[in-house]
Each structure stands twice: as structure tokens, then as C-alpha cells.
Write a protein that holds these residues in place. Structure first.
Motif, PDB file in Angstrom:
ATOM      1  N   GLY A 148       0.811  -1.198   0.000  1.00  0.00           N
ATOM      2  CA  GLY A 148       0.000   0.000   0.000  1.00  0.00           C
ATOM      3  C   GLY A 148       0.846   1.251   0.000  1.00  0.00           C
ATOM      4  N   LEU A 149       0.188   2.365   0.255  1.00  0.00           N
ATOM      5  CA  LEU A 149       0.847   3.671   0.324  1.00  0.00           C
ATOM      6  C   LEU A 149       1.054   4.038   1.785  1.00  0.00           C
ATOM      7  CD1 LEU A 149       1.795   6.378  -0.940  1.00  0.00           C
ATOM      8  CD2 LEU A 149      -0.606   7.110  -0.842  1.00  0.00           C
ATOM      9  N   VAL A 150       2.267   4.424   2.131  1.00  0.00           N
ATOM     10  CA  VAL A 150       2.580   4.783   3.511  1.00  0.00           C
ATOM     11  C   VAL A 150       3.543   5.962   3.500  1.00  0.00           C
ATOM     12  CG1 VAL A 150       4.506   3.135   3.644  1.00  0.00           C
ATOM     13  CG2 VAL A 150       3.312   3.826   5.747  1.00  0.00           C
ATOM     14  N   GLN A 151       3.464   6.775   4.534  1.00  0.00           N
ATOM     15  CA  GLN A 151       4.369   7.909   4.647  1.00  0.00           C
ATOM     16  C   GLN A 151       5.745   7.463   5.123  1.00  0.00           C
ATOM     17  OE1 GLN A 151       2.491  10.804   7.197  1.00  0.00           O
ATOM     18  NE2 GLN A 151       1.221  11.606   5.536  1.00  0.00           N
ATOM     19  N   PRO A 152       6.774   8.228   4.818  1.00  0.00           N
ATOM     20  CA  PRO A 152       8.108   7.899   5.348  1.00  0.00           C
ATOM     21  C   PRO A 152       8.068   7.775   6.863  1.00  0.00           C
ATOM     22  CG  PRO A 152       8.278   9.585   3.664  1.00  0.00           C
ATOM     23  CD  PRO A 152       6.811   9.383   3.903  1.00  0.00           C
ATOM     24  N   GLY A 153       8.754   6.753   7.362  1.00  0.00           N
ATOM     25  CA  GLY A 153       8.742   6.463   8.785  1.00  0.00           C
ATOM     26  C   GLY A 153       7.639   5.519   9.208  1.00  0.00           C
ATOM     27  N   GLY A 154       6.726   5.240   8.304  1.00  0.00           N
ATOM     28  CA  GLY A 154       5.612   4.350   8.625  1.00  0.00           C
ATOM     29  C   GLY A 154       5.971   2.883   8.527  1.00  0.00           C
ATOM     30  N   SER A 155       4.960   2.042   8.704  1.00  0.00           N
ATOM     31  CA  SER A 155       5.148   0.588   8.724  1.00  0.00           C
ATOM     32  C   SER A 155       4.101  -0.103   7.863  1.00  0.00           C
ATOM     33  CB  SER A 155       5.037   0.054  10.155  1.00  0.00           C
ATOM     34  OG  SER A 155       6.029   0.597  10.994  1.00  0.00           O
TER      35      SER A 155
END
Length: 123
Positions: free
Chosen positions: A10-17
Motif C-alpha cells: 500500500g501507500l505509507v508515509q516515510p517512517g511508517g510501517s
């Protein structure tokens, strides 16, 4: 014929999991080493991590060490790739692949592949 199916991208922001899963649609994976690979646009497919059937041995690419964790809670389905502290450079299609018993580095050493799941890391 062993068929693999990945999910969890999926799509996740930097630093995410994100947590990716790899399951076998017909047979169980209890005799197979499972590798995770990824391929970014315009780049070759590269190895990310691998786990042996027992789960007792794992390996990781230097670029993901300390951030990604591969696991399997028994010798059967599924195999997970937990991805933390994601970076934009982790953006790629992620594939799981299976080979008999032992991990290997080269993509050519794997006999069965899933269709891939897209991981996009972007703000």
C-alpha cells in the motif's frame, strides 16, 4: 504446482510501517525457504530477506537490516515481512518466492513466485 500470493502492500508515509504476507494457495510452505524480493522501476529485482522452513535462520539485505523482520510462526502459512521505518527508497513491487529448504541469494535459485504487491513510500 505451488502458487504464492502476497498481500499487505500500500501507500505509507516515510517512517511508517507495513506488514506483507505470503501464503501458498494450494500447498503449505513447511518444506520451503521463503525469500522476499523487490523491484523498483528501472532496476533489477533484488533480495530483501529470506527465512528457512524452521524459522531458525534468517538473512537480510544491508539496506533493510534493523528495519525489516521476516517471520513465520510455524512451518506452514503464512510468512510475514514486517517493514518499519520505511523510506522512499523502499518503494517497489515486493515479491515472495519459494525454494526447497535452503535460502539463496539469486532470483534464479527460486522456483515459485507470487504476483507481487506494490509498496509506495511517499509523503
Amino acid at each position: 504446482q505451488l502458487q504464492l500470493v502476497e498481500s499487505g502492500g500500500g501507500l505509507v508515509q516515510p517512517g511508517g510501517s507495513l506488514r506483507l504476507s505470503c501464503v501458498a494457495s494450494v500447498f503449505t510452505l513447511d518444506r520451503y525457504a521463503i525469500g522476499w524480493f523487490r523491484q523498483a522501476p528501472g532496476k533489477e529485482r533484488e533480495g530483501v530477506s529470506c527465512i528457512v522452513p524452521s524459522g531458525s535462520s534468517t538473512n537480510y539485505a544491508d539496506s533493510v537490516k534493523g528495519r525489516f523482520t521476516i517471520s513465520r510462526y510455524n512451518a506452514k502459512n503464512p510468512v510475514y515481512l514486517q517493514m518499519n521505518s520505511l523510506k522512499p527508497e523502499d518503494t517497489a513491487v515486493y515479491y515472495c518466492a519459494a525454494r526447497w529448504r535452503r535460502c539463496a541469494i539469486a532470483t534464479t535459485e527460486y522456483d515459485y513466485w507470487g504476483q507481487g504487491t506494490q509498496v509506495t513510500v511517499s509523503s
